[in-house]
Scaffold this active site. Structure first.
Site, short mmCIF file in Angstrom:
data_model
loop_
_atom_site.label_atom_id
_atom_site.label_comp_id
_atom_site.label_asym_id
_atom_site.label_seq_id
_atom_site.Cartn_x
_atom_site.Cartn_y
_atom_site.Cartn_z
N TYR A 1 -5.62 -10.09 8.01
CA TYR A 1 -6.80 -9.36 7.53
C TYR A 1 -8.03 -10.30 7.58
CZ TYR A 1 -3.62 -5.64 6.11
OH TYR A 1 -2.69 -4.62 6.12
N HIS B 1 -0.14 -8.85 11.24
CA HIS B 1 0.45 -7.56 11.61
C HIS B 1 0.60 -7.43 13.13
CE1 HIS B 1 0.83 -6.03 7.68
NE2 HIS B 1 -0.45 -5.88 7.43
N GLU B 2 -0.22 -8.13 13.89
CA GLU B 2 -0.13 -8.02 15.35
C GLU B 2 0.88 -9.02 15.93
OE1 GLU B 2 -4.21 -9.10 14.98
OE2 GLU B 2 -4.12 -10.45 16.69
N ARG C 1 -3.27 -15.12 -1.50
CA ARG C 1 -2.13 -14.96 -0.57
C ARG C 1 -2.51 -15.65 0.74
NH1 ARG C 1 1.94 -9.98 0.63
NH2 ARG C 1 3.36 -11.28 1.81
N GLY D 1 23.44 16.25 7.03
CA GLY D 1 23.73 16.61 8.40
C GLY D 1 24.45 17.94 8.51
N ARG E 1 17.64 11.34 29.13
CA ARG E 1 17.09 12.35 30.03
C ARG E 1 15.57 12.41 29.94
NH1 ARG E 1 20.78 17.21 27.87
NH2 ARG E 1 19.72 16.45 26.02
N GLN F 1 11.55 2.52 6.69
CA GLN F 1 11.45 3.91 7.14
C GLN F 1 10.63 4.83 6.24
OE1 GLN F 1 15.77 3.93 8.86
NE2 GLN F 1 14.96 5.96 9.07
N HIS G 1 0.85 -1.18 0.00
CA HIS G 1 0.00 0.00 0.00
C HIS G 1 0.89 1.24 0.00
CE1 HIS G 1 -4.17 1.09 0.14
NE2 HIS G 1 -3.83 2.15 0.83
N GLU H 1 -1.63 -12.13 6.65
CA GLU H 1 -1.25 -10.94 7.42
C GLU H 1 -2.30 -10.51 8.45
OE1 GLU H 1 0.43 -11.41 4.69
OE2 GLU H 1 2.41 -10.59 5.12
N GLN I 1 28.32 8.19 7.98
CA GLN I 1 27.63 7.56 9.11
C GLN I 1 27.01 6.21 8.73
OE1 GLN I 1 26.73 9.19 12.48
NE2 GLN I 1 28.66 10.10 11.86
P1 NAP Z 1 18.97 11.19 18.23
O1 NAP Z 1 17.90 10.29 17.81
O2 NAP Z 1 18.78 12.65 18.12
O3 NAP Z 1 19.30 10.81 19.74
C1 NAP Z 1 20.27 11.45 20.48
C2 NAP Z 1 20.05 11.10 21.95
O4 NAP Z 1 20.99 11.77 22.71
C3 NAP Z 1 18.70 11.50 22.40
O5 NAP Z 1 18.07 10.30 22.85
C4 NAP Z 1 18.92 12.51 23.52
O6 NAP Z 1 18.12 12.03 24.56
C5 NAP Z 1 20.41 12.40 23.83
N1 NAP Z 1 21.06 13.67 23.96
C6 NAP Z 1 21.00 14.73 23.14
N2 NAP Z 1 21.77 15.74 23.61
C7 NAP Z 1 22.35 15.30 24.74
C8 NAP Z 1 23.23 15.88 25.67
N3 NAP Z 1 23.70 17.12 25.52
N4 NAP Z 1 23.60 15.15 26.73
C9 NAP Z 1 23.15 13.89 26.89
N5 NAP Z 1 22.29 13.30 26.04
C10 NAP Z 1 21.90 13.99 24.97
O7 NAP Z 1 20.31 10.90 17.46
P2 NAP Z 1 21.05 9.55 17.18
O8 NAP Z 1 20.69 8.45 18.09
O9 NAP Z 1 22.46 9.97 17.15
O10 NAP Z 1 20.56 9.18 15.74
C11 NAP Z 1 20.78 10.05 14.63
C12 NAP Z 1 19.70 9.83 13.59
O11 NAP Z 1 19.80 8.54 13.02
C13 NAP Z 1 18.32 9.96 14.17
O12 NAP Z 1 17.48 10.63 13.27
C14 NAP Z 1 17.89 8.55 14.29
O13 NAP Z 1 16.47 8.43 14.19
C15 NAP Z 1 18.57 7.91 13.12
N6 NAP Z 1 18.73 6.49 13.39
C16 NAP Z 1 17.64 5.70 13.30
C17 NAP Z 1 17.74 4.37 13.59
C18 NAP Z 1 16.54 3.47 13.48
O14 NAP Z 1 16.56 2.38 13.91
N7 NAP Z 1 15.47 3.90 12.87
C19 NAP Z 1 18.94 3.84 13.99
C20 NAP Z 1 20.04 4.67 14.09
C21 NAP Z 1 19.92 6.00 13.81
P3 NAP Z 1 17.78 12.83 25.89
O15 NAP Z 1 17.81 14.28 25.50
O16 NAP Z 1 16.45 12.33 26.31
O17 NAP Z 1 18.85 12.43 26.81
FE1 SF4 Z 2 11.22 0.41 2.34
FE2 SF4 Z 2 13.67 0.82 3.31
FE3 SF4 Z 2 13.25 -1.07 1.45
FE4 SF4 Z 2 13.09 1.45 0.78
S1 SF4 Z 2 14.92 0.41 1.52
S2 SF4 Z 2 11.64 -0.14 0.23
S3 SF4 Z 2 12.22 2.37 2.64
S4 SF4 Z 2 12.41 -1.05 3.50
#
Ligand code: NAP
Ligand code: SF4
Length: 668
Positions: free
Chosen positions: A167, A253-254, A215, A645, A558, A340, A27, A165, A412
């Site tokens: 449904y 899905h659940e 399916r 970034g 935090r 995502q 979808h 799934e 990264q």
């Molecule tokens: P983030 O999601 O912004 O998390 C940073 C963490 O650091 C927050 O949980 C924050 O929590 C803490 N923080 C921020 N400033 C701080 C400070 N001055 N002192 C102490 N703690 C602090 O960033 P990220 O984990 O580095 O990830 C970067 C990006 O990659 C994000 O958009 C994330 O969604 C993405 N990513 C996604 C996945 C996924 O599985 N979907 C995996 C990896 C990365 P508090 O302020 O509550 O302490």
């Molecule tokens: Fe979906 Fe991620 Fe695959 Fe793209 S790379 S189709 S967003 S799972």
């Protein structure tokens, strides 16, 4: 020919497919509005042009009660069928074939008038369904059959009935959700009557040769799901009723077992598909976590399946089949199973796209048109944003130079692929690396671009990325306090007791890395998630085997919200469950006071929760406290663009970075 099993034709009913690649149903959100039909047509046409054998649309409800959400896609009238002619014609013009999927959401419908076999609420939906009356069941069967007949009128080459799934059809099939006492409930054969009648009635309306795919839920992965014996009996009954192909779905899905995300081993479900195939005479289609032509071809060569359904891989690369056929599989933009931009969007009422291919579902609006004048473009930084900008600009015919001060491309993203269960991310860098090569981009590794270097370019794209944030906290400079980059790159070897400061996506990923000692085998993965043989365990569920974490990890944040709440809508729950399995201690609401040297070379982290002082003795502290932009090179001037970034570090993810890179290149 490369992949000759996958790329050989197959005939189903009156339809001969040019190969065995099925673009599975997904979808996208484009199905739900008439105004989006041109976009939907362009999206499918691009995949047909890319050579896919059969496309299956997203789910269309056979009636209003089957809507997934208010005003969702429906195929229930001649007007609906007439509108779909644009979609089917667009696919046929490109030499493709397309099937309409008919899906009744049942108790998954996000509407207060939802219906199911019995009035039992789904754990993932606030609305409690009404039990269909006996007459209501009969009219739903008629609506399914009519919808299928209308699909044929609309020019579809086949239909798929969504029976998996969790449904409505699945809700009729499982004891869990069907507690009826009429002829549509009770014994397994009564529960199976609903789908079998749908197929029988549809077959009467569309004749003997129109392909009807079903399916089937191969393994429900929910308590009170079907047994293997029931599944096979159903397959026989569907075959007798006139089904042409059995496609396979995995898990409701659940279900609390992940079935399609990155951490699910590739090809995890193929052995179940093979077991079904050995029982039936109609072709069987494999699905879920098959994302390369190698794996898909092997599934067919080894007799495990007759066709392979890949939904997200075709979102990620519309030319998947053409590239495989031209021996250019190393240029395929591989789906990394992140969910995502596809499922997370679909389940949040946003139009789907793809993290690695932001043009998906935006074929008419995000266009990389060939340039008329050849300009020189410099891209600085080879992380996801810079890579997508460089490749997209080169695809348009621009002359691109990519500067990267590190030894390798990836930024990264290279760290992310070190996380257990994210090994697929390696493929994204393989794709970008190969495309840079094929497109002739001048890649200058280990080269820090200077302002003087950049003078000669017409456009400069600054994608210099981020640096890990070092929080201003007493003791962050002590030995033993390291950044996530140090850990994931292998530069430091953390001790046995670890505190992770910051519980965003990276804090969660680092915790997984710290607790898992070696890559899991498929058997281990199944055991840890409690997947058993449905021949012995109803629904295929067993007690999960405990994990033995490699380290003791405490993950702190935090915020007072539950840890990991901001992770992806369709994958976050699995990451959180994984942390629990690994006995990661999670602390929310931590007010940090500082880090001190502890006894025997260790560290002590001091913090308060609800004003109460706490101490944590560890060997290593890993800082995962977000990032800050690196933009030393940035100058505001005509023809200069700041992306990724380097532009905004807060909550930067690869989805935003890659999309921004593509958009900036499209606008040059
Ligand atoms: P983030 O999601 O912004 O998390 C940073 C963490 O650091 C927050 O949980 C924050 O929590 C803490 N923080 C921020 N400033 C701080 C400070 N001055 N002192 C102490 N703690 C602090 O960033 P990220 O984990 O580095 O990830 C970067 C990006 O990659 C994000 O958009 C994330 O969604 C993405 N990513 C996604 C996945 C996924 O599985 N979907 C995996 C990896 C990365 P508090 O302020 O509550 O302490
Ligand atoms: Fe979906 Fe991620 Fe695959 Fe793209 S790379 S189709 S967003 S799972």
């Amino acid at each position: 020919m490369a992949y000759d099993h996958l790329l050989s034709p197959i005939t189903i009913g009156d339809l001969t497919l040019r190969n065995r690649v099925v673009m599975g149903s997904m979808h996208t959100g484009l199905e739900d509005h008439v105004r989006d039909i041109p976009r939907l047509s362009a999206y499918f046409a691009e995949r047909a042009r890319g050579g896919v054998g059969l496309i299956v649309t997203g789910g269309y409800a056979p009636n209003k009660r089957g809507w997934l959400k208010p005003l969702a896609a429906e195929m229930s009238s001649r007007l609906h069928a007439a509108r779909h002619r644009e979609v089917t014609a667009a696919v046929h013009e490109e030499g493709g074939a397309i099937a309409l999927q008919v899906l009744h959401a049942g108790r998954y419908a996000y509407v207060p008038w939802s219906v199911s076999a019995s009035a039992i609420k789904a754990p993932i939906n606030p609305f409690k369904p009404h039990a269909l009356s006996t007459k209501g069941v009969e009219s739903t069967v008629s609506d399914f059959a009519r919808s299928i007949a209308l699909a044929r009128k609309a020019g579809y080459d086949a239909v798929e009935i969504m029976g998996s799934e969790g449904y409505l059809i699945n809700q009729f099939l499982a004891e869990r959700t069907n507690q009826r006492t009429d002829r549509w409930g009770g014994t397994a054969s009564n529960r199976q009557r609903f789908p079998v009648e749908i197929v029988r009635r549809a077959r009467e309306l569309v004749g003997a040769d129109f392909p009807i795919m079903f399916r089937l839920s191969l393994i429900d992965l929910v308590e009170g799901g079907q047994t293997w014996e029931e599944t096979i009996d159903l397959a026989y009954a569907l075959q007798d009723a006139g089904v042409s192909v059995l496609n396979t779905g995995i898990g409701w899905h659940e279900a609390r077992v992940p079935t399609i995300i990155t951490q699910v081993p590739r090809g995890a479900w193929l052995d179940f598909t093979a077991r079904l195939r050995s029982e039936v005479s109609v072709p069987v289609c494999a699905s879920n976590r098959i994302n390369t032509p190698e794996l898909a071809d092997a599934a067919i060569a080894e007799g495990k399946a007759d066709l392979v359904s890949m939904a997200r891989p075709l979102l990620a690369d519309p030319e998947f089949v053409a590239k495989a056929a031209q021996d250019r599989a190393d240029e395929i933009n591989t789906c990394i199973g992140c969910n995502q931009a596809c499922l997370d969007h679909a389940f949040s009422n946003k139009a789907a796209s793809c993290l690695v291919n932001p043009r998906a579902c935006r074929e008419t609006t995000l266009v990389l048109s060939p340039v008329r004048t050849r300009k020189r473009v410099a891209v600085v930084g080879a992380g996801p944003a810079g890579l997508s900008a460089a490749v997209s600009a080169a695809e348009r015919g621009l002359e691109v130079t990519l500067f990267e001060k590190g030894e390798e491309i990836g930024g990264q993203f290279r760290l992310a692929m070190a996380v257990p269960g994210k090994e697929d991310f390696t493929d994204t860098l393989r794709y970008f690396g190969r495309r840079l090569e094929v497109l002739g981009v001048d890649v200058r590794l280990k080269t820090e671009a200077t302002l003087a270097d950049l003078q000669q370019y017409d456009d400069v794209i600054v994608a210099t990325g981020v640096a890990p944030r070092v929080p201003s906290l007493d003791g962050v400079d002590l030995p033993g306090v390291v950044s996530y980059a140090d850990v994931l790159s292998g530069r430091v070897d953390p001790g046995q007791r670890v505190a992770v400061i910051g519980a965003g996506g990276i804090g969660v990923d680092v915790s997984t890395w710290l607790t898992q000692e070696h890559p899991e085998t498929l058997d281990e993965w199944m055991e840890h998630w409690g997947v058993g043989d449905p021949a012995y365990h109803r629904g295929g569920l067993v007690e999960p085997a405990p994990r033995t974490p490699a380290r003791h990890v405490t993950l702190l944040q935090r915020k007072t919200t539950p840890i990991g709440i901001g992770l992806g809508k369709t994958s976050g729950w699995a990451h959180r469950a994984r942390l629990k399995q690994e006995a990661v201690r999670m602390v929310s609401g931590a007010a940090y006071e500082g880090i001190e040297a502890g006894p025997e070379g260790g560290l002590v982290v001091r913090y308060r929760v609800d004003g109460e002082p706490q101490t944590l003795s560890v060997d290593t502290v890993v800082l995962c406290a977000g990032q800050e932009s690196v933009r030393d090179l940035w100058v505001e001037r005509a023809g200069w663009h700041l992306i990724g970034g380097a532009d905004v570090a807060a909550e930067l993810d690869a989805k935003r970075a890659i999309e921004q890179g593509t958009r900036v290149a499209a606008a040059l």
